[in-house]
Design an enzyme around this catalytic site. Structure first.
Site, PDB file in Angstrom:
ATOM      1  N   TYR A  39      -8.515 -18.937 -14.466  1.00 53.90           N
ATOM      2  CA  TYR A  39      -9.045 -18.691 -15.745  1.00 53.90           C
ATOM      3  C   TYR A  39      -7.899 -17.858 -16.697  1.00 53.90           C
ATOM      4  O   TYR A  39      -7.553 -18.103 -17.846  1.00 53.90           O
ATOM      5  CB  TYR A  39     -10.131 -17.180 -15.453  1.00 53.90           C
ATOM      6  CG  TYR A  39     -11.498 -18.039 -14.671  1.00 53.90           C
ATOM      7  CD1 TYR A  39     -11.953 -18.887 -15.608  1.00 53.90           C
ATOM      8  CD2 TYR A  39     -11.755 -17.627 -13.434  1.00 53.90           C
ATOM      9  CE1 TYR A  39     -13.311 -19.534 -15.005  1.00 53.90           C
ATOM     10  CE2 TYR A  39     -12.758 -18.293 -12.923  1.00 53.90           C
ATOM     11  CZ  TYR A  39     -13.435 -19.117 -13.760  1.00 53.90           C
ATOM     12  OH  TYR A  39     -14.296 -19.793 -12.955  1.00 53.90           O
ATOM     13  N   SER A  57     -22.351 -29.204 -11.388  1.00 53.23           N
ATOM     14  CA  SER A  57     -22.754 -27.925 -10.993  1.00 53.23           C
ATOM     15  C   SER A  57     -24.177 -28.065 -10.805  1.00 53.23           C
ATOM     16  O   SER A  57     -25.023 -28.223 -11.583  1.00 53.23           O
ATOM     17  CB  SER A  57     -22.067 -26.929 -11.764  1.00 53.23           C
ATOM     18  OG  SER A  57     -22.419 -25.508 -10.951  1.00 53.23           O
TER      19      SER A  57
END
Length: 636
Positions: free
Chosen positions: A116, A564
């Site tokens: 990130y 996901s």
């Protein structure tokens, strides 16, 4: 800074309780629950370092279906050298185990940074997911604001559970999970920087933030959602606040928020210019960053060019429809941004670095439950309510140029991202369970088959697995593209293959995936350990080992399928862009009798299109259902 639940946070529970709405009695109860929470967190095991050689063997199995014979043999040699006695891999693995002895979670900081904060591409499309709520039909602007008031009230109720440590523990297979991510989703903001960003969590302040920021027509307003008595505003009071916001922002303003869609290096420079130019700018930015969350009251945007209503809402949650839409009515660095559009678009976008999807969807489920079970105000009004405060910005010529650059760059992203979101309604997880198969593993095999149908090969696949069994755990990768998955795809395509043969291959592939999933959630996956070995080498001043330059590694980590499972109780789904330009994003919510999918691809890739993937996925799910039924009939 790395977010963690410091002891300071818990010491401040009584301060918060007295300041915000909790009586002395509830404060004492909160302290008890806080201690229970601390005991729970301290009881969680530490993330293990998987053994090296079994992990390397597992790695070779995972790359085998993706490589040619020549490539595979070369990879075997490189892996053998890496794991040889006295070899580099053994040395790095030893150092990694030493790190694990002196940290709460050896991966936590590395993952936050590499996944990130050091990632420099824009948050929009590349990083931040959208979460689509059930679509509404607001008959008027007043209905929009009334819904927004109820949504915010539900979010504040959820926040009260977090602040009082009353949120029931999440569990997996009966085992309690790490809950720290819940304490990072409110009052958190990402701050642009160079060479990496940072996270600031304002929930540890002696007096926690009591305001949200409401965006409307690119204006921002600081709206206190707690009165001076510490009580949360009830729905009628919230509605009055939002009506005041709308009345004060009827004219569109320069889209300052669109700056948060820039490449992170560009935004870091523009951010400094914006803050430095005028003291009001710094003050307004601070109010946004410290807010509990953002509420984006959006204008209606045409859905004429999208596949369906769900796809339109998904795109609004991801990028707001671009410069001509609602992208300027955002602040993408903020962890949570609720979206309530005048055209019935309802959802949220969230900045991914503080938390994974499950805490976000649990919040959404709670809000949905609140909306269903409450009629009228649930609590008494607060006292001493402050008027909304408009946040002022003064823009320099440089910042205006930055906004123009952001608009151009964002339009390119908007034009490139295409999506197909749909509900597969022929069957859902009830049928899959009736076949004694794992719903997640089953859907993953449908995804594999869909990809194979289009591309005549299997694709490297990233599926997120939770590692929250461990303290401060985040995720591990499930490598769904297995040898068994490839065999299953070949059997399904082979017209001469009999139903029972196809069904057997399906069950074998599902079992293999389920086994890998079990290893991943128990800390025995391979991808996070390989990241650890690489980071250890870099921190020691070494060059990147040859292992990571090999075709086996580069091919198996070029995830053409980014997938996901994000389950929720309601008719909702999460969505995001593909990880790589020539890949697909595929998020799904298995429901009892249906499955919600959010599919994405890039227009710039001639090889991929989400509508083709949707057709292949629909066909694959139907064929798998039929194969299982036919194989069972053949046994009778």
């Amino acid at each position: 800074m790395v977010l963690r639940l410091s002891k300071t946070l818990f010491k401040q529970a009584e301060v918060f309780a007295n300041k915000y709405w909790l009586s002395t009695t509830s404060c004492a109860a909160s302290s008890v629950k806080m201690n229970e929470y601390l005991a729970h967190q301290n009881s969680l095991p530490r993330l293990p370092v998987p053994p090296l050689h079994p992990s390397l063997e597992k790695y070779l199995l995972s790359v085998r279906p993706l490589l040619s014979e020549e490539e595979y043999h070369n990879t075997v040699k490189i892996v053998k050298d890496f794991g040889a006695p006295g070899g580099l891999g053994v040395k790095l693995h030893t150092m990694l185990k030493e790190r694990a002895k002196v940290t709460e979670n050896w991966l936590e900081e590395w993952w936050l940074n590499s996944a990130y904060l050091e990632f420099r591409m824009p948050l929009v499309s590349y990083s931040s997911p959208g979460l689509v709520f059930p679509v509404k039909n607001f008959e008027s602007a007043d209905r929009q604001l009334r819904y927004a008031a109820r949504l915010v009230a539900g979010a504040l109720e959820f926040k009260s559970l977090i602040d009082s440590y009353s949120l029931p523990l999440d569990k997996m297979g009966g085992q309690p999970l790490d809950m720290s991510q819940y304490y990072k989703i409110f009052s958190t903001c990402r701050i642009p920087g160079y060479p990496k960003d940072s996270l600031v969590f304002h929930g540890e302040a002696p007096v926690k933030p009591k305001h949200i920021v409401v965006a409307h027509n690119n204006h921002y307003f600081k709206v206190n959602v707690y009165g001076d008595d510490g009580r949360p505003l009830n729905e009628r009071q919230l509605l009055t606040q939002f009506q005041s916001v709308v009345a004060q922002s009827s004219v569109y303003k320069d889209p300052i928020g669109i700056l948060t869609t820039l490449h992170r290096d560009s935004w870091a420079k523009a951010y400094k210019r914006l803050r430095k130019y005028d003291a009001k700018n710094k003050e307004s930015i601070q109010a946004i960053q410290e807010s509990i969350f953002l509420l984006c009251l959006d204008k209606p945007v045409s859905d004429a060019k999208t596949l369906n209503r769900k796809t339109h809402v998904a795109l609004q949650t991801i990028h707001g429809g671009g410069p001509a839409g609602n992208a300027g009515n955002r602040w993408f660095d903020k962890t949570i941004q609720f979206i309530v559009g005048g055209d019935g678009v309802v959802g949220l976008t969230y900045e991914h670095s503080p938390a994974e999807g499950p805490p976000i969807t649990r919040m959404m489920d709670h809000i949905s439950d609140y909306l269903d079970r409450t009629r009228g105000d649930k609590w008494l009004p607060s006292t001493s309510v402050e008027e909304p405060k408009k946040l002022r910005f003064k823009l320099s010529d440089e910042t205006l140029k930055d906004i123009e650059e952001a608009e151009r760059d964002l339009q390119i992203l908007v034009d490139d991202l295409e999506m197909s979101c749909f509900e597969y309604d022929t069957y859902g997880k009830e049928f899959i369970k009736s076949q004694k198969l794992s719903p997640d593993s089953y859907i993953q095999m449908a995804i594999q088959l869909a990809f194979y149908k289009i591309h005549n090969q299997i694709g490297a696949t990233y599926e997120s697995a939770s590692s929250r069994k461990f303290l401060n755990g985040r995720t591990e990768t499930i490598r769904s593209a297995s040898v068994e998955a490839l065999d299953f795809c070949k059997q399904m395509i082979d017209k001469s293959s009999l139903p029972h043969t196809k069904a057997a291959a399906l069950r074998s592939a599902v079992d293999a995936h389920k086994e890998y999933t079990n290893q991943a959630v128990n800390g025995m996956g391979i991808d996070r350990m390989l990241l650890g070995l690489k980071n250890i080498a870099l921190e020691c001043g070494m060059n990147v080992p040859d292992f990571y330059m090999d075709t086996g590694y580069t091919t198996s980590t070029h995830f053409k399928l980014s997938t996901s499972q994000v389950p929720s109780k309601i008719d909702a789904f999460m969505c995001y862009g593909p990880l790589v330009p020539d890949g697909y994003g595929c998020c799904y919510n298995p429901r009892n009798s249906s499955i919600n999918f959010g599919l994405s691809a890039c227009n710039s890739s001639p090889e991929t299109h989400s509508s083709n993937f949707m057709a292949a996925l629909t066909e694959s799910l139907t064929e798998m259902h039929d194969v299982l039924n036919l194989s069972q009939k053949a046994k009778l």
